[in-house]
Design a protein around this motif. Structure first.
Motif, short mmCIF file in Angstrom:
data_model
loop_
_atom_site.label_atom_id
_atom_site.label_comp_id
_atom_site.label_asym_id
_atom_site.label_seq_id
_atom_site.Cartn_x
_atom_site.Cartn_y
_atom_site.Cartn_z
N ASN A 83 18.54 -17.36 44.13
CA ASN A 83 18.56 -16.21 43.22
C ASN A 83 17.73 -16.42 41.97
OD1 ASN A 83 20.20 -18.11 42.03
ND2 ASN A 83 21.84 -16.68 41.49
N VAL A 84 16.89 -17.48 41.95
CA VAL A 84 15.98 -17.68 40.82
C VAL A 84 14.75 -16.80 41.04
CG1 VAL A 84 14.46 -19.30 39.63
CG2 VAL A 84 16.75 -20.02 40.33
N ILE A 85 14.45 -15.97 40.05
CA ILE A 85 13.31 -15.06 40.12
C ILE A 85 12.27 -15.51 39.10
CG2 ILE A 85 12.56 -12.64 39.95
CD1 ILE A 85 14.69 -13.30 42.14
N ILE A 86 11.02 -15.59 39.54
CA ILE A 86 9.91 -15.92 38.66
C ILE A 86 9.20 -14.62 38.27
CG2 ILE A 86 7.71 -17.11 38.41
CD1 ILE A 86 10.06 -19.01 38.55
N ALA A 87 8.91 -14.48 36.99
CA ALA A 87 8.10 -13.36 36.50
C ALA A 87 7.00 -13.95 35.63
CB ALA A 87 8.95 -12.39 35.69
N THR A 88 5.83 -13.36 35.68
CA THR A 88 4.71 -13.89 34.90
C THR A 88 4.29 -12.90 33.83
OG1 THR A 88 2.96 -12.98 36.34
CG2 THR A 88 3.92 -15.12 36.96
N ILE A 89 4.02 -13.46 32.66
CA ILE A 89 3.42 -12.69 31.57
C ILE A 89 2.26 -13.51 31.03
CG2 ILE A 89 3.75 -11.54 29.35
CD1 ILE A 89 6.70 -11.48 29.81
N ASP A 90 1.08 -12.94 30.98
CA ASP A 90 -0.03 -13.63 30.34
C ASP A 90 0.24 -13.75 28.85
OD1 ASP A 90 -1.28 -13.76 32.77
OD2 ASP A 90 -2.51 -11.98 32.44
N GLY A 91 -0.21 -14.84 28.25
CA GLY A 91 0.06 -15.08 26.84
C GLY A 91 -0.46 -13.99 25.92
N ASP A 92 -1.42 -13.20 26.38
CA ASP A 92 -1.99 -12.12 25.57
C ASP A 92 -1.18 -10.83 25.65
OD1 ASP A 92 -4.03 -13.97 25.29
OD2 ASP A 92 -5.19 -13.09 26.91
N ASP A 93 -0.26 -10.74 26.61
CA ASP A 93 0.39 -9.47 26.93
C ASP A 93 1.86 -9.49 26.50
OD1 ASP A 93 -2.05 -8.90 28.10
OD2 ASP A 93 -1.38 -9.46 30.11
N PHE A 94 2.59 -8.43 26.87
CA PHE A 94 4.01 -8.37 26.54
C PHE A 94 4.67 -7.27 27.36
CE2 PHE A 94 1.60 -5.81 23.50
CZ PHE A 94 2.28 -4.60 23.47
N LEU A 95 6.00 -7.27 27.37
CA LEU A 95 6.75 -6.20 28.02
C LEU A 95 6.81 -5.00 27.08
CD1 LEU A 95 9.75 -8.18 29.56
CD2 LEU A 95 7.53 -7.65 30.59
N CYS A 96 6.71 -3.82 27.65
CA CYS A 96 6.72 -2.60 26.82
C CYS A 96 7.88 -1.70 27.18
CB CYS A 96 5.39 -1.86 26.94
SG CYS A 96 5.00 -1.28 28.60
N ASN A 97 8.86 -2.25 27.89
CA ASN A 97 10.04 -1.48 28.27
C ASN A 97 11.25 -2.39 28.07
OD1 ASN A 97 12.18 -0.23 29.74
ND2 ASN A 97 10.70 0.87 31.01
N ASN A 98 12.18 -1.98 27.22
CA ASN A 98 13.34 -2.83 26.91
C ASN A 98 14.30 -2.97 28.09
OD1 ASN A 98 12.36 -3.17 24.34
ND2 ASN A 98 13.75 -1.68 23.39
N ASP A 99 14.10 -2.18 29.13
CA ASP A 99 14.95 -2.27 30.32
C ASP A 99 14.24 -2.97 31.48
OD1 ASP A 99 17.15 -0.90 29.17
OD2 ASP A 99 16.15 1.01 29.53
N ALA A 100 13.12 -3.60 31.22
CA ALA A 100 12.33 -4.21 32.30
C ALA A 100 13.15 -5.22 33.10
CB ALA A 100 11.09 -4.87 31.73
N VAL A 101 13.85 -6.12 32.42
CA VAL A 101 14.64 -7.13 33.13
C VAL A 101 15.73 -6.48 33.97
CG1 VAL A 101 16.28 -9.03 32.80
CG2 VAL A 101 14.15 -8.99 31.50
N SER A 102 16.40 -5.50 33.42
CA SER A 102 17.45 -4.80 34.15
C SER A 102 16.90 -4.09 35.38
CB SER A 102 18.13 -3.78 33.23
OG SER A 102 19.10 -3.04 33.93
N ILE A 103 15.76 -3.42 35.21
CA ILE A 103 15.14 -2.68 36.31
C ILE A 103 14.77 -3.63 37.45
CG2 ILE A 103 13.07 -1.39 36.96
CD1 ILE A 103 13.17 -0.14 34.13
#
Length: 239
Positions: A85-105
């Motif tokens: 149940n370990v999930i990997i997600a990638t974010i480039d160091g230049d970027d960011f999440l723009c939705n506060n519900d991203a993890v929940s979704i």
């Protein structure tokens, strides 16, 4: 639990925004590992500051240049045998999440049995999104690129993939074009993949971290052409 892996090079100016985008998530089932890939600015100093103030963040510093793909794969493999149940997600160091519900979704889709999930995104210059759906019955290597950002996958899938898929003909790790070099093998071994048509990720194409964009784009095209031309390398060929 989602583990965000963030490869960084000269990302000092964006890391506060990236960290804030994670701290603002409505779902707290996440941790973040930031990797400083021999930055020439104060990226490492900024990482230490973030990690000191929030225990959900940890950081690593490379002594040799690895580029994004190797950083992501090697960091992710540390957890591939921990739990399914370990999930990997990638974010480039230049970027960011723009939705506060991203993890929940994203977590909701994994609860439904998916093992690869990606979302819609937006570019900083025009709001474009190149991510899209992929039918279950197609070979990812012969389907138009559609799993750009936010990329996530069940970490255990890496046990089915030889590192040869992430390297060139001389067995050197790909330096550019890592998005397809990473995701096409993962999509190939997945059982249930899911695209979410909700914008969760902000992609900064005007990043300052690439010193020579022409070189980077040429290497990216070269990597993509090679990866797609040779297709998936089965793990038995690595024995």
């Amino acid at each position: 639990m989602i583990i965000f892996v963030v490869p960084c090079f000269n990302a000092e100016r964006n890391l506060d925004k990236l960290a804030s985008s994670l701290q603002s998530q409505s779902d707290d089932r996440w941790t973040c590992i930031m990797v400083d890939d021999m930055s020439e600015d104060d990226t490492w100093k900024k990482m230490i500051e973030i990690c000191t103030n929030d225990s959900r963040f940890s950081c690593r510093k490379n002594s040799v240049k690895k580029f994004a793909l190797r950083n992501i794969v090697e960091t992710s493999r540390l957890f591939q045998d921990v739990a399914d149940n370990v999930i990997i997600a990638t974010i480039d160091g230049d970027d960011f999440l723009c939705n506060n519900d991203a993890v929940s979704i994203v977590n909701n889709e994994y609860s439904n049995g998916s093992d690869v999930v990606w979302t819609a995104h937006e570019w900083d210059i025009n709001g474009s999104n190149i991510s899209n759906d992929m039918p279950d019955n197609v070979d990812p290597y012969f389907w138009p690129w559609c799993s750009s950002h936010l990329r996530t996958f069940r970490c255990a899938l890496l046990k089915k993939i030889s590192d040869k898929n992430f390297k060139d003909e001389e067995l050197k790790w790909f330096k550019r074009g890592y998005d397809q070099a990473l995701m096409l093998p993962i999509l190939s071994v997945s059982n249930k993949r899911k695209y979410i048509d909700t914008v969760c990720y902000r992609y900064n194409i005007n990043s300052v971290s690439v010193n020579d964009r022409d070189w980077a784009e040429m290497r990216q095209i070269s990597t993509i052409n090679l990866v797609r031309a040779r297709g998936f390398i089965a793990k038995k060929e690595d024995q």
